[in-house]
Design an enzyme around this catalytic site. Structure first.
Site, PDB file in Angstrom:
ATOM      1  CB  CYS A   1      -0.909   0.024   1.228  1.00 18.17           C
ATOM      2  SG  CYS A   1      -1.922  -1.465   1.406  1.00 18.17           S
TER       3      CYS A   1
ATOM      4  CG  ASP B   1      -1.390  -7.839   7.423  1.00 20.80           C
ATOM      5  OD1 ASP B   1      -2.385  -7.413   6.816  1.00 20.80           O
ATOM      6  OD2 ASP B   1      -0.233  -7.699   6.996  1.00 20.80           O
TER       7      ASP B   1
ATOM      8  CB  SER C   1      12.983 -10.477  -4.656  1.00 23.76           C
ATOM      9  OG  SER C   1      13.434  -9.928  -3.432  1.00 23.76           O
ATOM     10  N   GLY C   2      15.119 -12.599  -4.237  1.00 28.31           N
ATOM     11  CA  GLY C   2      16.275 -13.127  -3.527  1.00 28.31           C
ATOM     12  C   GLY C   2      17.169 -12.059  -2.949  1.00 28.31           C
TER      13      GLY C   2
END
Length: 644
Positions: free
Chosen positions: A2, A100, A362-363
């Site tokens: 967001c 959450d 992602s890494g």
């Protein structure tokens, strides 16, 4: 994922301008295209743009507690929200949603400012507590999610996910900060907590800021720091724990009610994440990659190898050498100068991913946590040599050798003796600064005008690193990792990915930077991270059952683009026009004669100034956009702000 923004009147409870807050919120539309929300009351305005990921039907923001006295606007994901919800319900809290976001409200009620210590995830949020008359700002431990703020002379505190939202305000201070410009040309980005503008800040990772009505704004408070205290464990035990910890960090990031996938560059880190995702998933993983026309920069074949092994739904896009329409777009995306040229392929891979998924793993973080950068190896070698000579002998000896040795930028970095001698003449922190600098001290000195250097008042970009030394570990490898963790990781890597992904309404999750995994990995002995000149030693050992030797041990390529060739070819005219533009000349920042020599020498092939020219190109694009665009542009401080 967001976007958030807000206005808080610290001194008085004046009405907040709804139209202004709405426009600030709309500037963040790309971060949350699904919904928008506002809340206004005397002295306060909260704004939110939503990208729906969990509990799609509810969870709109600003979100309140039961009696409406506590409100939150929030950007991020808290992965342990279900466990926290259950704990808070037992303590008497009543939940109305399954998202959450609501956990933050009740955690604030229960634990106050220490609530952040209970969250596992990435976040930037603002909590308004009417009873306490306070606004609480918080940013996650590593700095995955951004949060900017400024206190105006009027007594209004503004905050937002991106600078562009703050710049909507007509009273936004548009005076550029000379130290930030020095930092930019040294590092290629503006390190936290600075921004391009005087008096405007990024909340540091692992920090909070509590502001109360009628009280001075305090300094941010640190609630977390990474500690590199190694534990004595056998290699087999470390490998076993590494896989368990990594798998858990990936598992908790697979919760989503929207399509989910992964970036796959073909490097060790992204390949490891895809391997763990495939192990945990009952269906094929969606993977996305970018290829280049230039073979030296193309990793597509390695990504395809991993995709084939794990039978992913693999999508590939290509970046061509004529993909230059992004230059102005990048200036808009990053708001302030940003010189990491891998922003181009990062933007494109996010664009590709968003066509297929809403969430991508992602890494990022593997190089900082497991010592994967080549500069770590160089730094350790240089430290060994430094320790052989007393400073009184070392400095004059290697300074002399550096002075007489010719410049040789065309040879590989390890063979550039002049550069090596220069670094050996330095102390440890000076040497590492030289290693990480985009442009060395000498080049920056030639780049800047006399008037601008006077405006710096003795400030040097190395001061950024020195500021972190007090809390840095003693071991030279761990110290270098710590410095990167505090500067390069949040300032460059995470900024690059956040802005590029959010420009497309894509959420990126980063399992290797899960704070519990980071804390565990920081406890690994440095000898397990860098061994025999091989970075990520223990990471690669642990992943041997999951990835081929081609993936694990091939030379690191990185996510870069062939700038030197571009600037002598298809971008030649654009570079000359931008670098020698009246806009930069009128700024008073640069020695325009030297800039002309740089352009001529690079075009003729006499020197490789591609890094400096790219930094200038992006600086000019950002400077031009700030001066010409957006509301309030007429209030920008005159371009010749640094002339005598």
């Amino acid at each position: 994922m967001c976007g958030i923004a807000g206005i808080f009147d610290i001194r008085l409870q004046r009405e907040i301008n709804r139209n202004l807050l709405t426009r600030m919120n709309q500037a963040l539309f790309h971060r949350g295209p699904d919904e928008g929300g506002l809340h206004l009351e005397p002295g306060l305005g909260l704004a939110h743009r939503r990208l729906s990921i969990i509990d799609l039907a509810s969870g709109q923001q600003p979100l309140f507690n039961e009696d409406g006295s506590v409100a939150v606007v929030y950007n991020g994901e808290i992965y342990n929200f279900q466990e926290l919800s259950a704990e808070l319900v037992k303590l008497g809290h009543v939940f109305r949603t399954r998202c959450d976001t609501e956990v933050i409200v009740h955690a604030w009620e229960e634990w106050g400012e220490r609530c952040v210590e209970r969250f596992r995830g990435m976040f930037a949020f603002a909590v308004w507590d009417r009873n306490r008359r306070s606004l609480f700002l918080a940013r996650d431990r590593v700095g995955i999610k951004p949060l900017h703020y400024v206190v105006l002379p009027s007594g209004h505190l503004l905050f937002a996910s991106e600078l562009k939202a703050l710049m909507i305000h007509p009273d936004f201070p548009r005076e550029f900060a000379p130290p930030a410009i020095e930092d930019y040309f040294a590092y290629g980005y503006i390190p936290d907590p600075k921004t391009f503008f005087k008096g405007v800040f990024k909340l540091l990772p692992g920090h909070t800021l509590t502001v109360q009505w009628g009280k001075p704004v305090p300094e941010p408070c640190q609630y977390w720091n990474v500690s590199f205290k190694s534990q004595d464990k056998a290699q087999d035990k470390v490998c076993q724990e590494l896989l368990e910890e990594l798998q858990e960090a990936v598992r908790i990031r697979l919760i989503a009610e929207v399509p989910l996938g992964a970036f796959l560059s073909g490097g060790v880190d992204s390949s490891a994440v895809v391997a763990m995702m495939s192990k945990l998933s009952n269906t094929p993983v969606n993977t996305c990659s970018i290829s280049f026309g230039e073979p030296a920069f193309n990793e597509a074949q390695y990504a395809a190898q991993v995709a084939a092994r794990y039978q992913t739904h693999h999508y590939l896009d290509k970046v061509e050498s004529n993909d230059f329409n992004l230059l102005d777009r990048l200036a808009e995306v990053y708001d302030e100068p940003f010189a990491d040229n891998s922003a181009i392929p990062t933007y494109r891979v996010c664009e590709l991913a968003r066509k297929r998924v809403t969430v991508a793993l992602s890494g990022d973080g593997g190089d900082e946590i497991f010592a994967g950068y080549r500069r770590y190896r160089w730094h350790i070698h240089e430290e060994r040599v430094r320790n052989l000579f007393p400073s009184a002998i070392r400095r004059p000896l290697f300074s002399f050798l550096a002075a007489i040795y010719p410049q040789a930028e065309w040879v590989p970095r390890p063979l550039r003796a002049k550069t090596t001698f220069q670094e050996l003449a330095c102390d440890s922190i000076e040497g590492y600064f030289h290693n990480v600098s985009l442009l060395p001290d000498g080049l920056r000195s030639q780049l800047f005008s006399h008037a601008f250097k006077e405006n710096l008042q003795g400030y040097q970009a190395i001061d950024v690193l020195r500021a972190h030394l007090q809390q840095a570990p003693d071991h030279p490898l761990s110290r270098a990792q710590y410095l990167d963790f505090k500067t390069y990781l949040p300032g460059d890597i995470l900024t690059k990915v956040d802005r590029a992904s959010m420009a497309h309404g894509l959420e990126v999750r980063v399992p290797i930077l899960d704070h519990q995994f980071v804390e565990w990995a920081a406890g690994i002995s440095p000898t397990f991270k860098l061994q025999g000149g091989n970075g990520k030693y223990i990471f690669k050992q642990a992943l041997a059952p999951y990835l081929s030797e081609d993936i694990l041990y091939r030379p690191k390529m990185g996510f870069a683009v062939p700038l030197a060739a571009w600037f002598r070819g298809p971008l030649r005219k654009r570079v000359r026009q931008a670098v020698l533009s009246p806009l930069l000349a009128d700024s008073g920042i640069f020695d325009m004669g030297f800039l002309g020599h740089m352009v001529d020498d690079h075009e003729a092939g006499r020197r490789d100034y591609s890094a400096a020219l790219w930094a200038l190109l992006m600086f000019e694009a950002s400077w031009r956009r700030i001066l010409e665009g957006r509301e309030g542009a007429s209030q920008v401080v005159g371009t010749r702000a640094f002339a005598n």
